[in-house]
Design a protein around this motif. Structure first.
Motif, PDB file in Angstrom:
ATOM      1  N   GLY A  88       4.025  -9.510   9.145  1.00 34.68           N
ATOM      2  CA  GLY A  88       4.507  -8.314   8.461  1.00 34.68           C
ATOM      3  C   GLY A  88       4.799  -8.556   6.997  1.00 34.68           C
ATOM      4  N   TYR A  89       5.390  -9.709   6.703  1.00 29.43           N
ATOM      5  CA  TYR A  89       5.746 -10.042   5.319  1.00 29.43           C
ATOM      6  C   TYR A  89       4.502 -10.120   4.448  1.00 29.43           C
ATOM      7  CZ  TYR A  89       8.701 -12.285   1.752  1.00 29.43           C
ATOM      8  OH  TYR A  89       9.408 -12.578   0.613  1.00 29.43           O
ATOM      9  N   VAL A  90       3.502 -10.833   4.934  1.00 32.58           N
ATOM     10  CA  VAL A  90       2.270 -11.008   4.169  1.00 32.58           C
ATOM     11  C   VAL A  90       1.489  -9.689   4.075  1.00 32.58           C
ATOM     12  CG1 VAL A  90       0.023 -12.154   4.169  1.00 32.58           C
ATOM     13  CG2 VAL A  90       2.095 -13.479   4.649  1.00 32.58           C
ATOM     14  N   SER A  91       1.508  -8.895   5.159  1.00 31.94           N
ATOM     15  CA  SER A  91       0.773  -7.627   5.160  1.00 31.94           C
ATOM     16  C   SER A  91       1.285  -6.691   4.072  1.00 31.94           C
ATOM     17  CB  SER A  91       0.900  -6.956   6.531  1.00 31.94           C
ATOM     18  OG  SER A  91       0.300  -7.747   7.536  1.00 31.94           O
ATOM     19  N   VAL A  92       2.605  -6.655   3.872  1.00 31.30           N
ATOM     20  CA  VAL A  92       3.178  -5.798   2.830  1.00 31.30           C
ATOM     21  C   VAL A  92       2.649  -6.206   1.464  1.00 31.30           C
ATOM     22  CG1 VAL A  92       5.322  -5.235   1.607  1.00 31.30           C
ATOM     23  CG2 VAL A  92       5.250  -5.188   4.103  1.00 31.30           C
ATOM     24  N   ASP A  93       2.615  -7.501   1.204  1.00 26.53           N
ATOM     25  CA  ASP A  93       2.160  -7.973  -0.108  1.00 26.53           C
ATOM     26  C   ASP A  93       0.643  -7.928  -0.251  1.00 26.53           C
ATOM     27  OD1 ASP A  93       4.707  -8.317  -1.034  1.00 26.53           O
ATOM     28  OD2 ASP A  93       4.821 -10.434  -0.518  1.00 26.53           O
ATOM     29  N   CYS A  94      -0.048  -7.662   0.853  1.00 25.57           N
ATOM     30  CA  CYS A  94      -1.501  -7.445   0.770  1.00 25.57           C
ATOM     31  C   CYS A  94      -1.843  -5.964   0.665  1.00 25.57           C
ATOM     32  CB  CYS A  94      -2.190  -8.060   1.992  1.00 25.57           C
ATOM     33  SG  CYS A  94      -2.229  -9.868   1.986  1.00 25.57           S
ATOM     34  N   GLY A  95      -0.790  -5.118   0.588  1.00 22.06           N
ATOM     35  CA  GLY A  95      -1.017  -3.692   0.371  1.00 22.06           C
ATOM     36  C   GLY A  95      -0.941  -2.808   1.590  1.00 22.06           C
ATOM     37  N   LEU A  96      -0.699  -3.372   2.761  1.00 23.44           N
ATOM     38  CA  LEU A  96      -0.642  -2.565   3.974  1.00 23.44           C
ATOM     39  C   LEU A  96       0.665  -1.762   4.014  1.00 23.44           C
ATOM     40  CD1 LEU A  96      -1.994  -1.852   6.682  1.00 23.44           C
ATOM     41  CD2 LEU A  96      -0.700  -3.736   7.710  1.00 23.44           C
ATOM     42  N   ARG A  97       0.588  -0.481   4.320  1.00 29.48           N
ATOM     43  CA  ARG A  97       1.758   0.389   4.401  1.00 29.48           C
ATOM     44  C   ARG A  97       1.647   1.278   5.638  1.00 29.48           C
ATOM     45  NH1 ARG A  97       2.739  -2.726   1.011  1.00 29.48           N
ATOM     46  NH2 ARG A  97       3.685  -2.412  -1.067  1.00 29.48           N
ATOM     47  N   VAL A  98       2.797   1.639   6.191  1.00 29.33           N
ATOM     48  CA  VAL A  98       2.856   2.624   7.270  1.00 29.33           C
ATOM     49  C   VAL A  98       3.242   3.954   6.631  1.00 29.33           C
ATOM     50  CG1 VAL A  98       3.973   3.306   9.417  1.00 29.33           C
ATOM     51  CG2 VAL A  98       3.500   0.883   8.972  1.00 29.33           C
ATOM     52  N   LEU A  99       2.329   4.895   6.623  1.00 28.78           N
ATOM     53  CA  LEU A  99       2.534   6.180   5.948  1.00 28.78           C
ATOM     54  C   LEU A  99       3.299   7.154   6.841  1.00 28.78           C
ATOM     55  CD1 LEU A  99      -1.022   6.528   4.388  1.00 28.78           C
ATOM     56  CD2 LEU A  99       1.058   5.620   3.304  1.00 28.78           C
ATOM     57  N   PRO A 100       4.088   8.032   6.254  1.00 32.78           N
ATOM     58  CA  PRO A 100       4.374   8.130   4.816  1.00 32.78           C
ATOM     59  C   PRO A 100       5.439   7.122   4.384  1.00 32.78           C
ATOM     60  CG  PRO A 100       5.556   9.828   6.005  1.00 32.78           C
ATOM     61  CD  PRO A 100       4.727   9.117   7.032  1.00 32.78           C
ATOM     62  N   VAL A 101       5.290   6.592   3.185  1.00 38.69           N
ATOM     63  CA  VAL A 101       6.248   5.634   2.645  1.00 38.69           C
ATOM     64  C   VAL A 101       7.398   6.387   1.997  1.00 38.69           C
ATOM     65  CG1 VAL A 101       6.600   3.741   1.009  1.00 38.69           C
ATOM     66  CG2 VAL A 101       4.430   3.944   2.249  1.00 38.69           C
ATOM     67  N   PRO A 102       8.650   6.116   2.393  1.00 40.31           N
ATOM     68  CA  PRO A 102       9.791   6.786   1.751  1.00 40.31           C
ATOM     69  C   PRO A 102       9.800   6.536   0.250  1.00 40.31           C
ATOM     70  CG  PRO A 102      10.488   5.631   3.735  1.00 40.31           C
ATOM     71  CD  PRO A 102       9.077   5.215   3.474  1.00 40.31           C
ATOM     72  N   GLU A 103      10.224   7.525  -0.493  1.00 43.41           N
ATOM     73  CA  GLU A 103      10.215   7.416  -1.953  1.00 43.41           C
ATOM     74  C   GLU A 103      11.024   6.219  -2.444  1.00 43.41           C
ATOM     75  OE1 GLU A 103      11.457  10.115  -5.886  1.00 43.41           O
ATOM     76  OE2 GLU A 103      11.446  10.996  -3.870  1.00 43.41           O
ATOM     77  N   ALA A 104      12.118   5.911  -1.737  1.00 39.23           N
ATOM     78  CA  ALA A 104      12.980   4.799  -2.150  1.00 39.23           C
ATOM     79  C   ALA A 104      12.313   3.444  -1.961  1.00 39.23           C
ATOM     80  CB  ALA A 104      14.297   4.842  -1.369  1.00 39.23           C
ATOM     81  N   LEU A 105      11.212   3.391  -1.182  1.00 45.30           N
ATOM     82  CA  LEU A 105      10.545   2.123  -0.901  1.00 45.30           C
ATOM     83  C   LEU A 105       9.200   2.003  -1.614  1.00 45.30           C
ATOM     84  CD1 LEU A 105      11.278   1.826   2.937  1.00 45.30           C
ATOM     85  CD2 LEU A 105      12.665   1.047   1.008  1.00 45.30           C
ATOM     86  N   GLU A 106       8.898   2.918  -2.487  1.00 47.72           N
ATOM     87  CA  GLU A 106       7.632   2.871  -3.220  1.00 47.72           C
ATOM     88  C   GLU A 106       7.604   1.672  -4.175  1.00 47.72           C
ATOM     89  OE1 GLU A 106       4.905   4.474  -3.127  1.00 47.72           O
ATOM     90  OE2 GLU A 106       5.287   6.324  -2.003  1.00 47.72           O
ATOM     91  N   GLY A 107       6.447   0.998  -4.196  1.00 45.95           N
ATOM     92  CA  GLY A 107       6.221  -0.077  -5.160  1.00 45.95           C
ATOM     93  C   GLY A 107       6.982  -1.357  -4.907  1.00 45.95           C
ATOM     94  N   LEU A 108       7.499  -1.546  -3.716  1.00 41.15           N
ATOM     95  CA  LEU A 108       8.271  -2.753  -3.422  1.00 41.15           C
ATOM     96  C   LEU A 108       7.372  -3.860  -2.888  1.00 41.15           C
ATOM     97  CD1 LEU A 108      11.376  -1.195  -1.630  1.00 41.15           C
ATOM     98  CD2 LEU A 108      11.214  -1.975  -4.002  1.00 41.15           C
ATOM     99  N   THR A 109       7.811  -5.090  -3.073  1.00 40.61           N
ATOM    100  CA  THR A 109       7.170  -6.234  -2.442  1.00 40.61           C
ATOM    101  C   THR A 109       7.986  -6.611  -1.208  1.00 40.61           C
ATOM    102  OG1 THR A 109       8.441  -7.899  -3.668  1.00 40.61           O
ATOM    103  CG2 THR A 109       6.423  -7.050  -4.705  1.00 40.61           C
ATOM    104  N   ALA A 110       7.453  -7.517  -0.421  1.00 37.86           N
ATOM    105  CA  ALA A 110       8.191  -7.955   0.758  1.00 37.86           C
ATOM    106  C   ALA A 110       9.511  -8.604   0.372  1.00 37.86           C
ATOM    107  CB  ALA A 110       7.336  -8.930   1.565  1.00 37.86           C
ATOM    108  N   ALA A 111       9.531  -9.303  -0.772  1.00 39.18           N
ATOM    109  CA  ALA A 111      10.745  -9.998  -1.207  1.00 39.18           C
ATOM    110  C   ALA A 111      11.818  -9.038  -1.706  1.00 39.18           C
ATOM    111  CB  ALA A 111      10.411 -11.019  -2.285  1.00 39.18           C
ATOM    112  N   THR A 112      11.424  -7.895  -2.270  1.00 37.73           N
ATOM    113  CA  THR A 112      12.395  -6.956  -2.840  1.00 37.73           C
ATOM    114  C   THR A 112      12.721  -5.797  -1.899  1.00 37.73           C
ATOM    115  OG1 THR A 112      10.625  -5.694  -3.917  1.00 37.73           O
ATOM    116  CG2 THR A 112      11.639  -7.485  -5.186  1.00 37.73           C
ATOM    117  N   ALA A 113      12.071  -5.759  -0.746  1.00 37.45           N
ATOM    118  CA  ALA A 113      12.242  -4.617   0.156  1.00 37.45           C
ATOM    119  C   ALA A 113      13.586  -4.631   0.873  1.00 37.45           C
ATOM    120  CB  ALA A 113      11.119  -4.582   1.176  1.00 37.45           C
TER     121      ALA A 113
END
Length: 205
Positions: A88-113
């Motif tokens: 899951g950690y690596v998938s986030v940083d490879c661009g994978l997202r579960v839509l819809p993404v909440p506005e508060a979580l837009e543009g985050l990396t796995a480390a900053t999420a």
């Protein structure tokens, strides 16, 4: 004078000989103690014998005072979580997202999420669901320790893949799982550390 020298030498030799048997016995006991395969400078923990994947790694000797079934349950649980967590950690940083993404979580990396998810409330919901799973797990562990016959980590979720398989095949699959669990625990620790240090995308170099 010569007689005096001989007497002194004889007394010293006798004193040295007196300590020899004790040293020899100590070496014999040490050599007979079974050493750990993982940590050859330590004795192998005897309570871990017979468990799949046992390599004698228990430097703090938890197995001397805690049920090994409970320890194996914890090892499998944390290993399974880390296998999913690494993916899951690596998938986030490879661009994978579960839509819809909440506005508060837009543009985050796995480390900053993490911090953003705490503020947004998503992690609080996850905490509640995980707490429920822990209650179910506690019931299963208690029954196991009371002699139900349940194997550590067995929730009957094999999907029938082990039905009709030989004991050797099942043991080999258990060995593969515990090996991957141990690797995943180290891998997740490493990937989090590397991503925070580099602040870069996967593969964090």
């Amino acid at each position: 004078m010569t007689m005096m020298k001989l007497a002194v030498i004889a007394s010293l030799a006798g004193s040295a000989t007196a300590f020899a048997p004790a040293q020899s016995a100590t070496r014999t006991v040490t050599s007979l103690a079974e050493k750990s395969a993982a940590l050859p400078f330590l004795d192998s923990p005897p309570n871990c014998d017979g468990y799949v994947g046992n390599v004698g790694f228990d430097p703090f000797r938890f197995s001397d005072f805690a049920p090994v079934d409970f320890l194996r349950e914890a090892e499998l649980k944390h290993g399974r979580i880390c296998m999913m967590a690494w993916l899951g950690y690596v998938s986030v940083d490879c661009g994978l997202r579960v839509l819809p993404v909440p506005e508060a979580l837009e543009g985050l990396t796995a480390a900053t999420a993490h911090d953003a998810s705490v503020q947004q409330g998503g992690l609080s919901q996850m905490f509640l669901w995980f707490s429920l799973l822990e209650v179910i797990d506690f019931i299963a562990i208690r029954q196991m320790l009371e002699g139900s016959g349940r194997a550590p980590g067995d929730f009957g979720l094999d999907g029938g893949l082990l039905v009709g398989k030989s004991a050797e095949y099942i043991e080999d699959m258990k060995l593969k799982e515990i090996t991957h669990c141990r690797l995943a625990m180290m891998a997740f620790s490493g990937v989090v550390t590397q991503s925070v240090l580099t602040q870069g995308p996967f593969p964090y170099v």
